[in-house]
Design a protein around this motif. Sequence first.
Motif, short mmCIF file in Angstrom:
data_model
loop_
_atom_site.label_atom_id
_atom_site.label_comp_id
_atom_site.label_asym_id
_atom_site.label_seq_id
_atom_site.Cartn_x
_atom_site.Cartn_y
_atom_site.Cartn_z
N ASP A 201 36.80 18.00 -0.54
CA ASP A 201 36.55 17.39 -2.24
C ASP A 201 35.97 18.49 -3.09
O ASP A 201 34.85 18.85 -2.74
N ALA A 202 36.64 19.00 -3.99
CA ALA A 202 35.95 20.07 -4.64
C ALA A 202 34.75 19.88 -5.52
O ALA A 202 33.79 20.67 -5.60
N VAL A 203 34.79 18.67 -6.05
CA VAL A 203 33.70 18.40 -6.99
C VAL A 203 32.49 18.14 -5.98
O VAL A 203 31.29 18.64 -6.32
N ALA A 204 32.58 17.38 -4.89
CA ALA A 204 31.63 17.25 -3.95
C ALA A 204 31.01 18.61 -3.46
O ALA A 204 29.88 18.92 -3.30
N LEU A 205 31.90 19.55 -3.03
CA LEU A 205 31.75 20.86 -2.57
C LEU A 205 30.88 21.72 -3.58
O LEU A 205 29.82 22.27 -3.45
N ILE A 206 31.29 21.26 -4.90
CA ILE A 206 30.41 22.21 -6.00
C ILE A 206 28.77 21.76 -6.07
O ILE A 206 28.13 22.33 -6.17
N GLY A 208 27.32 20.46 -3.88
CA GLY A 208 26.77 20.66 -2.61
C GLY A 208 26.41 22.12 -2.72
O GLY A 208 25.77 22.55 -1.66
N GLY A 209 26.65 22.80 -3.60
CA GLY A 209 26.11 24.23 -3.68
C GLY A 209 27.37 25.55 -3.35
O GLY A 209 26.96 26.70 -3.53
N ALA A 210 28.69 24.90 -3.14
CA ALA A 210 29.68 25.89 -2.97
C ALA A 210 30.11 26.69 -4.30
O ALA A 210 29.98 25.99 -5.31
N ARG A 211 30.58 27.86 -4.19
CA ARG A 211 30.86 28.62 -5.42
C ARG A 211 31.94 29.56 -5.22
O ARG A 211 32.16 29.78 -4.13
N VAL A 212 32.38 30.00 -6.37
CA VAL A 212 33.57 30.89 -6.23
C VAL A 212 33.51 31.91 -7.39
O VAL A 212 32.87 31.57 -8.53
N PRO A 213 34.07 32.90 -7.16
CA PRO A 213 33.76 34.09 -8.38
C PRO A 213 34.43 33.81 -9.65
O PRO A 213 33.80 34.03 -10.64
N ALA A 214 35.68 33.28 -9.33
CA ALA A 214 36.37 33.07 -10.76
C ALA A 214 37.23 31.61 -10.71
O ALA A 214 37.81 31.67 -9.54
N LEU A 215 37.22 30.84 -11.72
CA LEU A 215 37.90 29.71 -11.59
C LEU A 215 38.64 29.27 -12.83
O LEU A 215 38.03 29.22 -14.01
N LYS A 216 39.91 28.97 -12.45
CA LYS A 216 40.68 28.42 -13.84
C LYS A 216 41.63 27.43 -13.54
O LYS A 216 42.30 27.47 -12.35
N VAL A 217 41.55 26.36 -14.40
CA VAL A 217 42.44 25.23 -14.33
C VAL A 217 43.09 25.06 -15.56
O VAL A 217 42.63 25.01 -16.82
N ASP A 218 44.58 24.55 -15.36
CA ASP A 218 45.12 23.95 -16.45
C ASP A 218 45.63 22.68 -15.92
O ASP A 218 46.40 22.49 -15.06
N ALA A 238 30.78 18.87 -12.70
CA ALA A 238 30.13 19.60 -12.03
C ALA A 238 29.97 20.68 -12.05
O ALA A 238 28.87 21.46 -11.61
N CYS A 239 30.86 21.71 -12.66
CA CYS A 239 30.59 22.93 -12.84
C CYS A 239 29.66 23.30 -13.78
O CYS A 239 28.81 24.19 -13.64
N HIS A 240 29.62 22.50 -14.79
CA HIS A 240 28.60 22.73 -15.85
C HIS A 240 27.06 22.57 -15.22
O HIS A 240 26.26 23.38 -15.51
N ASN A 241 26.99 21.57 -14.41
CA ASN A 241 25.69 21.25 -13.91
C ASN A 241 25.25 22.36 -12.77
O ASN A 241 24.07 22.47 -12.68
N ALA A 242 26.47 22.88 -12.07
CA ALA A 242 26.05 23.80 -11.16
C ALA A 242 25.97 25.40 -11.68
O ALA A 242 25.65 26.18 -10.91
N GLY A 243 26.32 25.48 -12.75
CA GLY A 243 26.29 26.65 -13.40
C GLY A 243 27.54 27.57 -13.01
O GLY A 243 27.55 28.59 -12.99
#
Length: 277
Positions: A201-206, A208-218, A238-243
């Motif tokens: 689950d991408a939201v749960a992973l973020i 939980g501390g998981a990060r990627v170098p660059a993320l783009k969604v359409d 989730a991305c906003h809260n995790a930076g």
Amino acid sequence: MQVGSDILSHGGRQLVITHDSTATATPMTFSLFLPPQAERGAVPLVTYLSGLTCTHANVTDKGEYRRSCAELGLAFLAPDTSPRGEGVADAEGWDIGLGAGFYIDATEMPWSANYRMWSYVTDELPALVAAEFPALDMGAQAITGHSMGGHGALTVALRHPGRFRSVSAFAPIVAPSQVPWGEKAFSHYLGADRDAWRAHDAVALIEGGARVPALKVDVGGADPFLERELRPELLEAACHNAGQRLELAVRPGYDHSYHFVSTFMADHLAWHAERLR
């Protein structure tokens, strides 16, 4: 490997290949576009994961990626979405069973016998193409996908942060643990323990501390699945809260189909190419 077709396109080679998979214990088919630059040296690899009901053929026929890949010097790999063949478990409905592997390793019977798409796309297939196609630069990889495949691309990248320089997605299922498609698939494949679902689950992973170098969604603004199944606002929060930096675009008027995907494919490939240089 059995090469089903090898066709010249935009100066490159569009291959469709079938092989016996150890992960799924079935034959598996994938498509691979090698740009003309692969004849002269190493080229980066973009992996594309397809959505519900699809095979490798949907994006190969409708994705309109070859011109951009040839211009940018990118290889493009597209596997199937599930195991197939005699004896492979299936179920009623298009959102579970054949064509709906959800890029996880099932732990529940009868699915666990063949539905090991996580192992296939993260281990077996990359090793196979690296060995068979030395022009692929496995140190310069990106991943993308559509819908269920967008879910797969996000989770694969989040759990392999050193492997992919960038990840993008078209209309992804960002929080399968919180939407009907994901709840149905995960309960069948992984059982009732929702804690086990969080690894896919991408939201749960973020969170939980998981990060990627660059993320783009359409996503398409007229996508009929937007509010019930895709829930991009959950990823945004989730991305906003995790930076975690996220480029999210809602495209007014576009739906969930390959008309949407193909319209923005060149934009995504150019974005990946910048990060793969």
